[in-house]
Design an enzyme around this catalytic site. Structure first.
Site, PDB file in Angstrom:
ATOM      1  CG  HIS A  40      -0.673  -0.083   2.512  1.00 20.00           C
ATOM      2  ND1 HIS A  40       0.247   0.762   3.067  1.00 20.00           N
ATOM      3  CD2 HIS A  40      -1.099  -0.887   3.514  1.00 20.00           C
ATOM      4  CE1 HIS A  40       0.382   0.470   4.344  1.00 20.00           C
ATOM      5  NE2 HIS A  40      -0.409  -0.525   4.641  1.00 20.00           N
ATOM      6  CG  HIS A  94      -5.317  -5.904  12.083  1.00 20.22           C
ATOM      7  ND1 HIS A  94      -6.114  -4.781  12.090  1.00 20.22           N
ATOM      8  CD2 HIS A  94      -4.202  -5.568  11.360  1.00 20.22           C
ATOM      9  CE1 HIS A  94      -5.515  -3.821  11.396  1.00 20.22           C
ATOM     10  NE2 HIS A  94      -4.369  -4.274  10.937  1.00 20.22           N
ATOM     11  CD  GLU A  96      -3.750  -2.582   7.100  1.00 18.40           C
ATOM     12  OE1 GLU A  96      -3.295  -2.594   8.255  1.00 18.40           O
ATOM     13  OE2 GLU A  96      -3.342  -1.812   6.199  1.00 18.40           O
ATOM     14  CG  ASP A  98      -1.866  -6.667   5.938  1.00 14.80           C
ATOM     15  OD1 ASP A  98      -2.911  -6.134   6.339  1.00 14.80           O
ATOM     16  OD2 ASP A  98      -0.801  -6.605   6.575  1.00 14.80           O
ATOM     17  CG  HIS A 161      -1.786  -0.266  12.470  1.00 16.50           C
ATOM     18  ND1 HIS A 161      -1.797   0.343  11.242  1.00 16.50           N
ATOM     19  CD2 HIS A 161      -1.958  -1.573  12.233  1.00 16.50           C
ATOM     20  CE1 HIS A 161      -1.942  -0.572  10.308  1.00 16.50           C
ATOM     21  NE2 HIS A 161      -2.043  -1.727  10.879  1.00 16.50           N
ATOM     22  CG  ASP A 180      -0.223  -5.182  11.663  1.00 14.95           C
ATOM     23  OD1 ASP A 180       0.243  -6.006  10.863  1.00 14.95           O
ATOM     24  OD2 ASP A 180      -1.235  -4.502  11.417  1.00 14.95           O
ATOM     25  CE1 TYR A 212       5.217  -4.588  10.018  1.00 14.95           C
ATOM     26  CE2 TYR A 212       5.054  -3.693  12.236  1.00 14.95           C
ATOM     27  CZ  TYR A 212       4.529  -4.437  11.196  1.00 14.95           C
ATOM     28  OH  TYR A 212       3.304  -5.031  11.353  1.00 14.95           O
ATOM     29  CG  HIS A 245       3.410  -8.348   8.750  1.00 13.66           C
ATOM     30  ND1 HIS A 245       2.936  -8.781   7.539  1.00 13.66           N
ATOM     31  CD2 HIS A 245       2.529  -7.418   9.175  1.00 13.66           C
ATOM     32  CE1 HIS A 245       1.812  -8.150   7.244  1.00 13.66           C
ATOM     33  NE2 HIS A 245       1.538  -7.318   8.228  1.00 13.66           N
TER      34      HIS A 245
HETATM   35 FE1  FEO Z   1      -2.415  -3.614   9.894  1.00 15.77          FE
HETATM   36 FE2  FEO Z   1      -0.374  -6.078   8.687  1.00 15.77          FE
HETATM   37  O1  FEO Z   1      -1.919  -5.027   8.814  1.00 15.77           O
END
Ligand code: FEO
Length: 421
Positions: A40, A94, A96, A98, A161, A180, A212, A245
């Site tokens: 993104h 979460h 999001e 991804d 976040h 995250d 990050y 991640h």
């Molecule tokens: Fe907030 Fe890895 O997504």
């Protein structure tokens, strides 16, 4: 026979890495995205991973999903351990995309699962999927889920976040699945911190953590400190932190907690990043005496040409150093576009505890340096004014002016830095 072999080869090539047991009966079943370079808009030169975890217990539980492009990989990894139809619980930390864009695919493979998610999570989920046929339970901080041998404790982390974010602590395994937080964008065959450090280096891992944090979590420093304090107050024993991640912290999870506290405090090196762009090399020439002045004052200096550096890389270098000098030519009486974009991006990240100055060249009317200071003040950052402006190409006298400004700036960086030691 030939086509059979070719098809087998393609299938094999498409395979992602295998599931890994990270604790007894708890498996990493995620996917590695070796190719992603634009996350993104955030440049990820090392790719990333989408981590999720399968807890094998009386109630088989999947914690998190993956980006939809990789749903097949996580399903194959789950199938290597159990039949996805047997999954009883799906924890969604979460929403999001991804992590959550494959939820519909996972729910098709595990239709009996009940989803555990925060109230804010449901609000996001229903904007992306038809959730009418799914069993969903809302959870909040302190709620638990017993799966047999394991107790899952949910910890909401709103705005870390996203509003929906939470973490899941697996009590008996002393495992914090941190979503995250504590992650890194690193596609690697290593699943753990010690493996990565052995195969690559501690410095590369630390750099990925800062990258990050600076690009994703910088605005949330105060929240991070209070959330870590809350976890410490709960007295949770943690001997592994598994983010969604990058690598899993098993060797020294305390080190990443301390690193986050340091980053959230705004700790920085006693150094200066010089971030600039240039039209006809005049502003670029100014960086040479500026770098020399900073160095002669005994500080480390990193010079970054913005047009040759990904925005996220420049943000990382900015965050590493206590001081930052921005160099911009004046174009049409205002900042050079790349610098304006950088400063707007930086403002959104709400940086704190940094000291700023500006320099640049102009032709027939200045404006860039003034605008840079206006941006610094909008961000409520410490400034050293008035900066240096040079008409057209820097003369020897102008270079001396740049050098003196840089030495003075470096002295002020040292004084300012003492406040944080
Ligand atoms: Fe907030 Fe890895 O997504």
């Amino acid at each position: 026979m030939y086509w059979y072999n070719v098809l087998n080869l393609i299938n094999h090539m498409e395979d992602n890495v295998k599931a890994v047991e990270i604790k007894p009966d708890i498996f990493w079943v995620g996917a590695i995205d070796w190719a992603v370079r634009d996350f993104h808009g955030y440049v990820t030169p090392e790719g990333t991973t989408y981590n999720n975890y399968l807890i094998m217990d009386e109630q088989i539980t999947l914690v998190d999903t993956v980006k939809s492009d990789f749903a097949r990989h996580t399903i194959k990894n789950i199938q290597s351990i159990t039949d996805p139809l047997k999954i009883v619980n799906l924890v969604v930390n979460h929403i999001e995309p991804d992590h959550a864009s494959s939820i519909d695919i996972i729910m098709a493979a595990a239709p009996h699962a009940t989803i555990y998610i925060t109230e804010k999570g449901i609000k996001g989920l229903e904007r992306h999927f038809d959730i009418s046929k799914w069993n969903i339970k809302t959870v909040k901080t302190g709620d638990t889920l017993n799966t047999g041998k394991h107790t899952l404790l949910f910890l909401e982390t709103p705005m870390l976040h996203w509003p929906d974010s939470m973490m899941t602590y697996v009590k008996e395994a002393k495992l914090l699945i941190s979503q995250d937080a504590f992650g890194q964008h690193l596609a690697t065959s290593s699943r753990f911190d010690d493996e990565f450090i052995e195969c690559q280096s501690r410095a590369e891992l630390e750099d990925a953590v800062i990258d990050y944090y600076a690009n994703i979590l910088m605005p949330f420093g105060a929240l991070i400190k209070s959330k870590i304090a809350e976890v410490q107050k709960l007295g949770l024993e943690i001997d592994m932190i598994a983010p969604d991640h990058g690598i899993i912290w098993r060797k020294d999870p305390g080190s990443i907690l301390q690193k986050y506290l340091d980053l959230a405090e705004g700790k920085a090196r006693l150094g200066v990043s010089v971030i600039y762009d240039t039209m006809w090399h005049s502003t670029e020439r100014m960086t040479i005496p500026i770098m020399q002045g900073i160095k002669d004052e005994g500080l480390e200096c990193k010079v970054i040409k913005l047009r040759s550096t990904p925005m996220s890389g420049a943000i990382k270098e900015f965050w590493k150093c206590r001081g930052c000098l921005i160099g911009s030519p004046t174009l049409n009486n205002i900042l050079f576009p790349t610098i304006a974009e950088f400063l707007t991006h930086l403002r959104g990240l709400r940086p704190k505890n940094r000291i700023m100055g500006a320099f640049g060249s102009y032709g027939w009317g200045g404006g860039a340096v003034k605008e840079a200071y206006e941006e610094f003040k909008r961000m409520k950052l410490e400034v050293v004014e008035p900066g240096v402006q040079v008409n057209y190409k820097p003369s020897l006298d102008d270079e001396a002016l740049c050098y003196d400004f840089a030495r003075d700036f470096a002295k002020k960086v040292k004084t300012y830095h003492e406040k944080f030691s």
